[in-house]
Design a protein around this motif. Structure first.
Motif, mmCIF file in Angstrom:
data_model
loop_
_atom_site.group_PDB
_atom_site.id
_atom_site.type_symbol
_atom_site.label_atom_id
_atom_site.label_comp_id
_atom_site.label_asym_id
_atom_site.label_seq_id
_atom_site.Cartn_x
_atom_site.Cartn_y
_atom_site.Cartn_z
ATOM 1 N N UNK A 36 0.832 -1.219 0.000
ATOM 2 C CA UNK A 36 0.000 0.000 0.000
ATOM 3 C C UNK A 36 0.863 1.266 0.000
ATOM 4 N N UNK A 37 0.253 2.398 -0.285
ATOM 5 C CA UNK A 37 0.952 3.682 -0.209
ATOM 6 C C UNK A 37 1.369 3.913 1.247
ATOM 7 N N UNK A 38 2.668 3.931 1.545
ATOM 8 C CA UNK A 38 3.091 4.072 2.946
ATOM 9 C C UNK A 38 2.733 5.447 3.514
ATOM 10 N N UNK A 39 2.552 6.433 2.651
ATOM 11 C CA UNK A 39 2.199 7.778 3.118
ATOM 12 C C UNK A 39 0.698 7.993 3.221
ATOM 13 N N UNK A 40 -0.083 7.075 2.663
ATOM 14 C CA UNK A 40 -1.557 7.164 2.699
ATOM 15 C C UNK A 40 -2.037 8.527 2.205
ATOM 16 N N UNK A 41 -1.426 8.988 1.125
ATOM 17 C CA UNK A 41 -1.667 10.371 0.683
ATOM 18 C C UNK A 41 -3.141 10.681 0.405
ATOM 19 N N UNK A 42 -3.819 9.856 -0.398
ATOM 20 C CA UNK A 42 -5.216 10.213 -0.727
ATOM 21 C C UNK A 42 -6.102 10.147 0.491
ATOM 22 N N UNK A 43 -5.896 9.123 1.304
ATOM 23 C CA UNK A 43 -6.721 8.997 2.500
ATOM 24 C C UNK A 43 -6.528 10.196 3.428
ATOM 25 N N UNK A 44 -5.284 10.617 3.582
ATOM 26 C CA UNK A 44 -5.023 11.769 4.458
ATOM 27 C C UNK A 44 -5.678 13.035 3.918
ATOM 28 N N UNK A 45 -5.613 13.215 2.607
ATOM 29 C CA UNK A 45 -6.270 14.384 1.996
ATOM 30 C C UNK A 45 -7.764 14.353 2.322
ATOM 31 N N UNK A 46 -8.346 13.155 2.183
ATOM 32 C CA UNK A 46 -9.787 13.011 2.422
ATOM 33 C C UNK A 46 -10.107 13.254 3.904
ATOM 34 N N UNK A 47 -9.288 12.737 4.805
ATOM 35 C CA UNK A 47 -9.507 12.950 6.244
ATOM 36 C C UNK A 47 -9.457 14.440 6.576
ATOM 37 N N UNK A 48 -8.477 15.136 6.024
ATOM 38 C CA UNK A 48 -8.356 16.584 6.289
ATOM 39 C C UNK A 48 -9.590 17.319 5.798
ATOM 40 N N UNK A 49 -10.090 16.902 4.627
ATOM 41 C CA UNK A 49 -11.270 17.571 4.074
ATOM 42 C C UNK A 49 -12.505 17.255 4.923
ATOM 43 N N UNK A 78 -9.276 19.397 9.051
ATOM 44 C CA UNK A 78 -7.993 19.413 9.760
ATOM 45 C C UNK A 78 -7.027 20.312 8.979
ATOM 46 N N UNK A 79 -6.577 21.369 9.624
ATOM 47 C CA UNK A 79 -5.709 22.346 8.947
ATOM 48 C C UNK A 79 -4.381 21.704 8.550
ATOM 49 N N UNK A 80 -3.815 22.171 7.424
ATOM 50 C CA UNK A 80 -2.524 21.644 6.963
ATOM 51 C C UNK A 80 -1.410 21.912 7.971
ATOM 52 N N UNK A 81 -1.622 22.899 8.829
ATOM 53 C CA UNK A 81 -0.605 23.230 9.827
ATOM 54 C C UNK A 81 -0.457 22.126 10.884
ATOM 55 N N UNK A 82 -1.483 21.285 11.026
ATOM 56 C CA UNK A 82 -1.407 20.203 12.009
ATOM 57 C C UNK A 82 -0.828 18.948 11.393
ATOM 58 N N UNK A 83 -0.066 18.207 12.210
ATOM 59 C CA UNK A 83 0.403 16.896 11.782
ATOM 60 C C UNK A 83 -0.749 15.903 11.851
ATOM 61 N N UNK A 84 -0.710 14.881 10.984
ATOM 62 C CA UNK A 84 -1.754 13.857 10.944
ATOM 63 C C UNK A 84 -1.071 12.505 10.784
ATOM 64 N N UNK A 85 -1.287 11.616 11.741
ATOM 65 C CA UNK A 85 -0.650 10.295 11.699
ATOM 66 C C UNK A 85 -1.734 9.224 11.807
ATOM 67 N N UNK A 86 -1.631 8.194 10.966
ATOM 68 C CA UNK A 86 -2.674 7.175 10.921
ATOM 69 C C UNK A 86 -2.252 5.880 11.612
ATOM 70 N N UNK A 87 -3.203 5.253 12.254
ATOM 71 C CA UNK A 87 -2.932 3.987 12.925
ATOM 72 C C UNK A 87 -3.941 2.919 12.527
ATOM 73 N N UNK A 88 -3.551 1.678 12.721
ATOM 74 C CA UNK A 88 -4.435 0.544 12.483
ATOM 75 C C UNK A 88 -5.394 0.474 13.677
#
Ligand SMILES: *Cc1c(COP(=O)(O)O)cnc(C)c1O
Length: 370
Positions: A69-82, A86-96
């Motif tokens: 899988x994409x290790x950065x989870x780029x699309x999912x993170x974009x969708x979560x922020x939207x 969640x402002x781009x200024x904040x860090x976002x880390x995903x967990x199982x």
């Protein structure tokens, strides 16, 4: 004697760390639910409408099963922020699941000589993960009505200088949200991290995320599990990017499977459906609470989550017995009875669909008949 002789139990007892030997696996407490109305685990009773289900399956069909899988989870993170703003200024880390994030946080700041403080009773994973990471766990009792004892918490913080304080808000299994001033004071006085676990955000709609700017040692923990996507196992942390950067070092590279990334992105594109489901659940919570309050010898605790904790009068009832009688009639709820603790004679019911809640109330009334 060679190295392989002797009883395996002896070696296990000798090699496994003491705190692990003393712990009980979370799974032990998860009851099989086959054929039962399942109101024990804070799941959303609703699923995707059939049409969306078909679209989702088509999307899943495009996942390349042979690739990592994409290790950065780029699309999912974009969708979560939207979806969650969640402002781009904040860090976002995903967990199982947010469980894994709790573990990552403990790996990051815990360990021998360090401690985790949390009000108790609370989500049992904090203590289990503290044990697994060799971190001391200090539980600070909530008051009798399960409100936060701010003074006692600040005392414990002063005494133990914890690496991390966990505040589940709303709290599991009590259902209440902690007083905002007490949380703010905790943020002001804590020497380490403060994690506000907002697993039940969808049913409470109050968040401490606005405090992230003022308190860079605050982490907001969220999960999709309680709002209709428990099968996916997806949790996320919102925090200062500096914390995010460190958390990334303890995150296993492919912890979010491609199937989860694809499914979660799809579901979040249709999140308005889950929002409506949450509103329906909140409406039902009001109804179930009112019905429980009608029952003599039962005290229901006000909840801002998708479950209700209630205590049966120990003079009249045995919670374990009532739990079993309810189960024998086909409804599974959670027995939290622990004698000599604030959860003495307590049961917890997850809010289900209208039909499920009605069934639960019927079975409970019948179980309490003499
Ligand atoms: C259910 C729950 C979690 C775990 O959520 P997952 O994302 O399913 O691991 C975390 N914190 C609290 C307070 C919970 O009740």
């Amino acid at each position: 004697m060679n190295a392989s002789s002797g009883q395996p139990g002896e070696r296990i007892g000798r090699m496994v760390r003491r705190e692990i030997l003393a712990a009980t696996a979370y799974q032990t407490g998860v009851a099989p639910a086959k054929g039962l109305i399942k109101l024990d685990a804070m799941e959303n009773p609703y699923t995707l409408p059939a049409k969306l289900r078909r679209q989702w399956l088509a999307r899943l069909g495009e996942v390349q099963i042979n690739r990592y899988p994409d290790p950065r989870c780029a699309s999912l993170k974009r969708q979560l922020r939207a979806t969650f703003d969640i402002a781009d200024a904040h860090g976002l880390v995903l967990g199982n699941g947010s469980d894994e994030l709790i573990q990552m946080i403990a790996l990051l700041v815990g360990g021998p000589g360090r401690s985790i403080v949390a009000p108790v009773p609370t989500f049992s994973m904090y203590q289990l993960i503290a044990a697994a990471t060799g971190t001391r766990f200090v539980g600070v009792p909530l008051r009798a009505d399960f409100s936060l004892d701010g003074g006692a918490l600040l005392d414990a913080i002063g005494r133990h200088r914890p690496a991390c304080v966990f505040l589940a808000c709303p709290n599991n299994p009590t259902g209440n949200c902690f007083n905002e001033e007490a949380v703010t004071e905790t943020l002001e006085r804590a020497p380490g991290l403060v994690v506000v676990d907002e697993a039940y955000f969808s049913f409470c709609r109050r968040s401490f995320a606005a405090y992230l700017k003022r308190f860079p040692h605050l982490m907001i923990l969220r999960t999709l599990s309680k709002s209709g996507m428990a099968a996916l196992r997806l949790g996320f942390v919102i925090a200062h990017p500096g914390w995010g950067e460190q958390l990334e070092k303890v995150r296993l590279p492919y912890n979010i499977s491609a199937l989860t990334q694809c499914s979660a992105t799809f579901c979040l594109e249709h999140y308005h459906i889950m929002r409506r489901q949450a509103e329906r659940i909140v409406g039902q919570r009001r109804e179930v609470f009112a019905a429980l309050q009608q029952l003599p010898g039962l005290r229901a605790f006000p909840s801002e989550a998708n479950f209700i904790l209630f205590r049966l009068d120990p003079q009249q009832w045995d919670a374990g017995q009532i739990h079993d009688r309810v189960k024998a009639q086909g409804v599974l709820i959670k027995n939290l009875h622990h004698s000599g603790t604030p959860l003495e004679n307590c049961l917890r019911v997850t809010i289900g669909s209208e039909h499920e809640n009605r069934r639960f109330l019927e079975t409970l009334r019948r179980a309490m008949e003499r």
